[in-house]
Design a protein around this motif. Structure first.
Motif, PDB file in Angstrom:
ATOM      1  N   ALA A  60       8.160  29.413  22.650  1.00  0.00           N
ATOM      2  CA  ALA A  60       7.872  29.097  21.249  1.00  0.00           C
ATOM      3  C   ALA A  60       7.309  30.311  20.521  1.00  0.00           C
ATOM      4  CB  ALA A  60       6.892  27.926  21.170  1.00  0.00           C
ATOM      5  N   PHE A  61       6.416  31.062  21.191  1.00  0.00           N
ATOM      6  CA  PHE A  61       5.900  32.299  20.591  1.00  0.00           C
ATOM      7  C   PHE A  61       7.039  33.281  20.329  1.00  0.00           C
ATOM      8  CE2 PHE A  61       1.503  31.279  22.036  1.00  0.00           C
ATOM      9  CZ  PHE A  61       0.856  31.576  20.854  1.00  0.00           C
ATOM     10  N   GLY A  62       7.933  33.414  21.294  1.00  0.00           N
ATOM     11  CA  GLY A  62       9.071  34.322  21.117  1.00  0.00           C
ATOM     12  C   GLY A  62       9.969  33.904  19.972  1.00  0.00           C
ATOM     13  N   THR A  63      10.254  32.612  19.873  1.00  0.00           N
ATOM     14  CA  THR A  63      11.102  32.115  18.786  1.00  0.00           C
ATOM     15  C   THR A  63      10.452  32.347  17.432  1.00  0.00           C
ATOM     16  OG1 THR A  63      12.041  30.402  20.230  1.00  0.00           O
ATOM     17  CG2 THR A  63      12.251  30.077  17.859  1.00  0.00           C
ATOM     18  N   SER A  64       9.155  32.044  17.323  1.00  0.00           N
ATOM     19  CA  SER A  64       8.450  32.236  16.046  1.00  0.00           C
ATOM     20  C   SER A  64       8.443  33.702  15.630  1.00  0.00           C
ATOM     21  CB  SER A  64       7.010  31.719  16.161  1.00  0.00           C
ATOM     22  OG  SER A  64       6.978  30.318  16.259  1.00  0.00           O
ATOM     23  N   THR A  65       8.172  34.581  16.593  1.00  0.00           N
ATOM     24  CA  THR A  65       8.121  36.009  16.276  1.00  0.00           C
ATOM     25  C   THR A  65       9.478  36.536  15.842  1.00  0.00           C
ATOM     26  OG1 THR A  65       6.336  36.314  17.887  1.00  0.00           O
ATOM     27  CG2 THR A  65       7.523  38.282  17.167  1.00  0.00           C
ATOM     28  N   LEU A  66      10.515  36.221  16.606  1.00  0.00           N
ATOM     29  CA  LEU A  66      11.857  36.681  16.256  1.00  0.00           C
ATOM     30  C   LEU A  66      12.292  36.112  14.913  1.00  0.00           C
ATOM     31  CD1 LEU A  66      14.472  38.157  17.039  1.00  0.00           C
ATOM     32  CD2 LEU A  66      15.196  36.064  18.219  1.00  0.00           C
ATOM     33  N   LEU A  67      12.052  34.827  14.702  1.00  0.00           N
ATOM     34  CA  LEU A  67      12.457  34.184  13.455  1.00  0.00           C
ATOM     35  C   LEU A  67      11.743  34.803  12.256  1.00  0.00           C
ATOM     36  CD1 LEU A  67      13.986  31.868  12.024  1.00  0.00           C
ATOM     37  CD2 LEU A  67      12.003  30.409  12.489  1.00  0.00           C
ATOM     38  N   THR A 130      20.492  29.803  13.424  1.00  0.00           N
ATOM     39  CA  THR A 130      21.042  30.190  12.117  1.00  0.00           C
ATOM     40  C   THR A 130      20.508  29.291  11.009  1.00  0.00           C
ATOM     41  OG1 THR A 130      23.062  31.013  13.159  1.00  0.00           O
ATOM     42  CG2 THR A 130      23.156  30.551  10.803  1.00  0.00           C
ATOM     43  N   ALA A 131      20.471  27.986  11.280  1.00  0.00           N
ATOM     44  CA  ALA A 131      19.945  27.052  10.281  1.00  0.00           C
ATOM     45  C   ALA A 131      18.476  27.338   9.986  1.00  0.00           C
ATOM     46  CB  ALA A 131      20.119  25.616  10.774  1.00  0.00           C
ATOM     47  N   LEU A 132      17.695  27.572  11.043  1.00  0.00           N
ATOM     48  CA  LEU A 132      16.287  27.918  10.848  1.00  0.00           C
ATOM     49  C   LEU A 132      16.134  29.192  10.035  1.00  0.00           C
ATOM     50  CD1 LEU A 132      14.421  27.257  14.228  1.00  0.00           C
ATOM     51  CD2 LEU A 132      13.836  26.339  11.986  1.00  0.00           C
ATOM     52  N   LEU A 133      16.947  30.188  10.373  1.00  0.00           N
ATOM     53  CA  LEU A 133      16.852  31.478   9.701  1.00  0.00           C
ATOM     54  C   LEU A 133      17.169  31.349   8.217  1.00  0.00           C
ATOM     55  CD1 LEU A 133      16.468  34.533   9.828  1.00  0.00           C
ATOM     56  CD2 LEU A 133      18.879  34.738  10.486  1.00  0.00           C
ATOM     57  N   VAL A 134      18.242  30.652   7.885  1.00  0.00           N
ATOM     58  CA  VAL A 134      18.612  30.468   6.481  1.00  0.00           C
ATOM     59  C   VAL A 134      17.497  29.765   5.721  1.00  0.00           C
ATOM     60  CG1 VAL A 134      20.209  29.274   4.923  1.00  0.00           C
ATOM     61  CG2 VAL A 134      21.093  30.492   6.920  1.00  0.00           C
ATOM     62  N   GLY A 135      16.951  28.715   6.312  1.00  0.00           N
ATOM     63  CA  GLY A 135      15.870  27.995   5.652  1.00  0.00           C
ATOM     64  C   GLY A 135      14.636  28.852   5.429  1.00  0.00           C
ATOM     65  N   HIS A 136      14.273  29.643   6.411  1.00  0.00           N
ATOM     66  CA  HIS A 136      13.086  30.490   6.271  1.00  0.00           C
ATOM     67  C   HIS A 136      13.300  31.599   5.243  1.00  0.00           C
ATOM     68  CE1 HIS A 136      10.242  29.418   9.720  1.00  0.00           C
ATOM     69  NE2 HIS A 136      11.140  28.454   9.658  1.00  0.00           N
ATOM     70  N   ILE A 137      14.505  32.136   5.189  1.00  0.00           N
ATOM     71  CA  ILE A 137      14.798  33.145   4.163  1.00  0.00           C
ATOM     72  C   ILE A 137      14.626  32.553   2.773  1.00  0.00           C
ATOM     73  CG2 ILE A 137      16.605  34.601   3.158  1.00  0.00           C
ATOM     74  CD1 ILE A 137      17.719  34.953   5.977  1.00  0.00           C
ATOM     75  N   VAL A 138      15.099  31.323   2.601  1.00  0.00           N
ATOM     76  CA  VAL A 138      15.013  30.664   1.294  1.00  0.00           C
ATOM     77  C   VAL A 138      13.560  30.485   0.868  1.00  0.00           C
ATOM     78  CG1 VAL A 138      15.432  28.485   0.086  1.00  0.00           C
ATOM     79  CG2 VAL A 138      17.241  29.513   1.457  1.00  0.00           C
ATOM     80  N   ILE A 139      12.692  30.084   1.791  1.00  0.00           N
ATOM     81  CA  ILE A 139      11.319  29.760   1.398  1.00  0.00           C
ATOM     82  C   ILE A 139      10.415  30.979   1.304  1.00  0.00           C
ATOM     83  CG2 ILE A 139      11.481  27.441   2.334  1.00  0.00           C
ATOM     84  CD1 ILE A 139       9.826  28.372   4.731  1.00  0.00           C
ATOM     85  N   ILE A 140      10.806  32.113   1.923  1.00  0.00           N
ATOM     86  CA  ILE A 140       9.918  33.281   1.860  1.00  0.00           C
ATOM     87  C   ILE A 140      10.390  34.346   0.874  1.00  0.00           C
ATOM     88  CG2 ILE A 140       9.194  32.907   4.234  1.00  0.00           C
ATOM     89  CD1 ILE A 140      10.880  35.287   5.082  1.00  0.00           C
ATOM     90  N   MET A 141      11.642  34.289   0.430  1.00  0.00           N
ATOM     91  CA  MET A 141      12.106  35.318  -0.496  1.00  0.00           C
ATOM     92  C   MET A 141      11.336  35.334  -1.823  1.00  0.00           C
ATOM     93  SD  MET A 141      16.013  36.443  -1.361  1.00  0.00           S
ATOM     94  CE  MET A 141      16.333  35.309  -2.710  1.00  0.00           C
ATOM     95  N   PRO A 142      10.865  34.159  -2.329  1.00  0.00           N
ATOM     96  CA  PRO A 142      10.051  34.212  -3.556  1.00  0.00           C
ATOM     97  C   PRO A 142       8.811  35.091  -3.443  1.00  0.00           C
ATOM     98  CG  PRO A 142      10.782  31.978  -3.148  1.00  0.00           C
ATOM     99  CD  PRO A 142      11.179  32.776  -1.942  1.00  0.00           C
ATOM    100  N   PHE A 143       8.234  35.210  -2.239  1.00  0.00           N
ATOM    101  CA  PHE A 143       7.059  36.065  -2.077  1.00  0.00           C
ATOM    102  C   PHE A 143       7.426  37.531  -2.289  1.00  0.00           C
ATOM    103  CE2 PHE A 143       5.976  32.282   0.413  1.00  0.00           C
ATOM    104  CZ  PHE A 143       4.734  31.978  -0.119  1.00  0.00           C
TER     105      PHE A 143
END
Length: 262
Positions: A60-67, A130-143
Motif C-alpha cells: 500500500a505504501f508503494g502504491t501510494s508513493t508511485l501514484l 490507470t483509473a486511479l491515476l486519471v482520477g488523481h490527476i483530475v483532483i490535484i491539477m487545480p493546485f
C-alpha cells in the motif's frame, strides 16, 4: 516590543496546537498495550514490526508513493501549459474552461470517484491503476493551476516578449525566462498536489482492489474492524515520510521558493 512578544506567543501557541496531535499519534505507536494509549504504557517497537511484517502495508505504501509521484508529474505537465494558455491567450470559453479545470476543488471527491468508476467501467478500465491515476490527476491539477496562474503576470509577459525580440525561440524563452519566474509556484503546487494525492480516500476507495490499495484506503478499511497501535505506527511512518520530504525539498530546492514571488 509587547506586540512582537504577543505575536511570538500566538505563533508558538498555533504551532503547539498543530504539532501536539501528531505527537500523540507518534507516542501511541510505542505503547506496550494492545489498544491505543497516551502517554504510552511501556515502550515497544512491536507494532512497527507487525506493520513491516505485513506485506499488504508495504504494498500500500508503494502504491501510494508511485501514484502520488506519477500523478504530480502529470499534473505539472498538463497544468503548466493550461495555465500559460489561460494567462496568455484570449479565446471563446476561456472562463468556462478555467472554471471546469478548477471544479474538482468544490465538487465532492465521492461524486468524482463514483463518476470515474462508471466511466472507467464503460472503457474496461474499472479498478485499475490507470483509473486511479486519471482520477488523481483530475483532483490535484487545480493546485498546480492555482499556484502558477498568479505568477504569470503582465510584467513577466514583457520579459518573454523581450526574449523573443532578442531572437530566442519559444522553448528557449520558456526554459530561460518563464520557468525561472514561476519556479516557486511549481514547487508549492507540486507539494500540495503530492500531499492531496497521497491522503485521498474518497476517490481512491472506488477504484482500489484487495491487491491494489493505497495506504489511506488501507487504514480506512482497517479501522472499521480493529483499532490498535498498528494504526498509530502506520500514521507515524506517514508523518515521518512527509517530514523527510520537506527536509529533502529544503536541502535541494529551498523552502524560500514557496514564498518567493519575484
Amino acid at each position: 516590543m509587547i506586540t512582537r512578544l504577543l505575536l511570538r506567543v500566538v505563533s508558538w501557541s498555533v504551532m503547539a496546537y498543530l504539532i501536539l496531535p501528531l505527537l500523540v499519534i507518534v507516542g501511541s505507536s510505542f505503547t506496550a498495550t494492545s489498544y491505543l494509549a497516551f502517554p504510552p504504557q511501556g515502550l515497544t517497537l512491536d507494532w512497527y514490526g507487525r506493520m513491516l511484517g505485513d506485506t499488504s502495508y508495504l504494498a500500500a505504501f508503494g502504491t501510494s508513493t508511485l501514484l502520488a509521484l506519477v500523478a504530480t508529474a502529470a499534473a505539472l505537465l498538463l497544468g503548466v501549459p493550461a495555465a500559460l494558455a489561460i494567462a496568455r491567450c484570449e479565446f471563446p470559453g476561456k472562463k468556462f474552461l478555467l472554471s471546469l479545470l478548477m471544479s474538482p476543488l468544490v465538487l465532492p471527491h465521492v461524486v468524482l470517484g463514483a463518476a470515474l468508476l462508471q466511466y472507467c467501467a464503460a472503457l474496461g478500465l474499472m479498478r485499475s491503476f490507470t483509473a486511479l491515476l486519471v482520477g488523481h490527476i483530475v483532483i490535484i491539477m487545480p493546485f498546480v493551476l492555482r499556484s502558477v496562474l498568479p505568477q504569470l503576470t503582465p510584467e513577466q509577459r514583457a520579459l518573454e516578449e523581450a526574449s523573443a525580440d532578442l531572437g530566442a525561440r519559444p522553448m528557449e524563452t520558456f526554459f530561460l525566462v518563464t520557468l525561472p519566474q514561476i519556479r516557486s509556484g511549481l514547487a508549492s503546487g507540486a507539494i500540495f498536489a503530492f500531499i492531496s494525492s497521497w491522503i485521498n480516500v474518497e476517490l481512491s476507495i472506488f477504484n482500489t482492489t484487495a491487491e491494489m490499495t493505497t495506504i489511506p484506503v488501507k487504514l480506512f478499511n482497517y479501522v472499521q474492524y480493529t483499532i490498535d497501535p498498528v494504526i498509530a505506527a502506520v500514521s507515524s511512518i506517514t508523518i515521518g515520510v512527509a517530514a523527510l520530504a520537506i527536509i529533502i525539498l529544503d536541502l535541494t530546492v529551498g523552502l524560500h521558493l514557496l514564498s518567493d514571488r519575484r
